[in-house]
Design an enzyme around this catalytic site. Structure first.
Site, mmCIF file in Angstrom:
data_model
loop_
_atom_site.group_PDB
_atom_site.id
_atom_site.type_symbol
_atom_site.label_atom_id
_atom_site.label_comp_id
_atom_site.label_asym_id
_atom_site.label_seq_id
_atom_site.Cartn_x
_atom_site.Cartn_y
_atom_site.Cartn_z
ATOM 1 N N HIS A 119 33.734 -65.684 21.466
ATOM 2 C CA HIS A 119 33.930 -66.082 22.868
ATOM 3 C C HIS A 119 35.231 -66.863 23.046
ATOM 4 C CE1 HIS A 119 30.377 -64.826 25.036
ATOM 5 N NE2 HIS A 119 29.579 -65.318 24.097
ATOM 6 N N HIS B 54 29.557 -65.030 16.572
ATOM 7 C CA HIS B 54 29.371 -64.622 17.965
ATOM 8 C C HIS B 54 30.008 -65.649 18.910
ATOM 9 C CE1 HIS B 54 26.876 -62.892 21.355
ATOM 10 N NE2 HIS B 54 27.175 -64.093 21.841
ATOM 11 N N GLU B 55 29.695 -66.923 18.697
ATOM 12 C CA GLU B 55 30.245 -67.968 19.572
ATOM 13 C C GLU B 55 31.757 -68.087 19.413
ATOM 14 O OE1 GLU B 55 28.470 -68.957 21.935
ATOM 15 O OE2 GLU B 55 26.558 -68.302 21.113
ATOM 16 N N CYS C 120 23.385 -62.074 24.579
ATOM 17 C CA CYS C 120 24.336 -63.085 25.041
ATOM 18 C C CYS C 120 23.899 -63.583 26.412
ATOM 19 C CB CYS C 120 25.731 -62.466 25.119
ATOM 20 S SG CYS C 120 27.020 -63.610 25.631
#
Length: 186
Positions: free
Chosen positions: A145, A141-142, A99
């Protein structure tokens, strides 16, 4: 414009991002800035909280994989505004993740093999995609966030977690003098 990244320890990385009610010129400029920032840092995806904006938006610059598993990069990022994930496969696969907000560290994380994402593009049009493999991993993953979740929260190996604690503390100290207790890794 290349923006400064937010790093581990920043409170914005632990907040749930706000829904974007309208796609304005400011949002369009943010997308351009995020793309330039992602390219400058050699990333494959970037979420708005990583550049200090608590907005439900991320960009990805991988279109897919070849049959040999090589990534196919795009010339301009795919934009996902107010994304919603669904239809996660039951098959979990392990993959190495890193990341931009946690520089220098990578770990194995289990995620579904495939996912469906529905989002808005920069024109405000809704689209739906079904992704598999590494492109699906990037989206998950994004999207994490946008919910205040980092990939390190998903690590399962105790040895990895223990190994990361000292490194995370170094990152926190390097980039932040003061961090709220709720923003620290457990």
């Amino acid at each position: 414009m290349i923006r400064e990244l937010e790093y581990y320890g920043s409170h914005i990385l632990r907040r749930k991002a706000d829904i974007i009610p309208e796609i304005t010129d400011t949002i369009r400029q943010l997308v351009q800035d995020m793309y330039e920032t992602m390219v400058a840092h050699k990333g494959v995806g970037l979420a708005a909280p990583q550049v200090g904006e608590s907005l439900s938006l991320f960009v990805v610059c991988v279109e897919g994989e070849t049959e040999d598993g090589d990534l196919i990069f795009c010339d301009f990022p795919k934009v996902y505004i107010n994304p919603v994930l669904s239809n996660a496969s039951e098959d979990l696969v392990i993959g190495r993740e890193g990341c931009l907000s946690i520089p220098g560290l990578r770990a194995d994380v289990y995620r579904p093999q495939s996912i469906t994402v529905t989002a808005l593009n920069l024109d405000g049009q809704e689209f739906t995609e079904h992704l598999e493999g590494f492109p699906a991993r990037i989206i998950m993953h994004e999207n994490d966030h946008l919910h205040g979740v980092l990939y390190i929260d998903k690590m399962e190996e105790p040895k990895d977690i223990k190994k990361f604690k000292a490194s995370l503390e170094k990152i926190r100290r390097r980039y932040h003098a003061h961090v709220k207790p709720e923003d620290r890794a457990s």
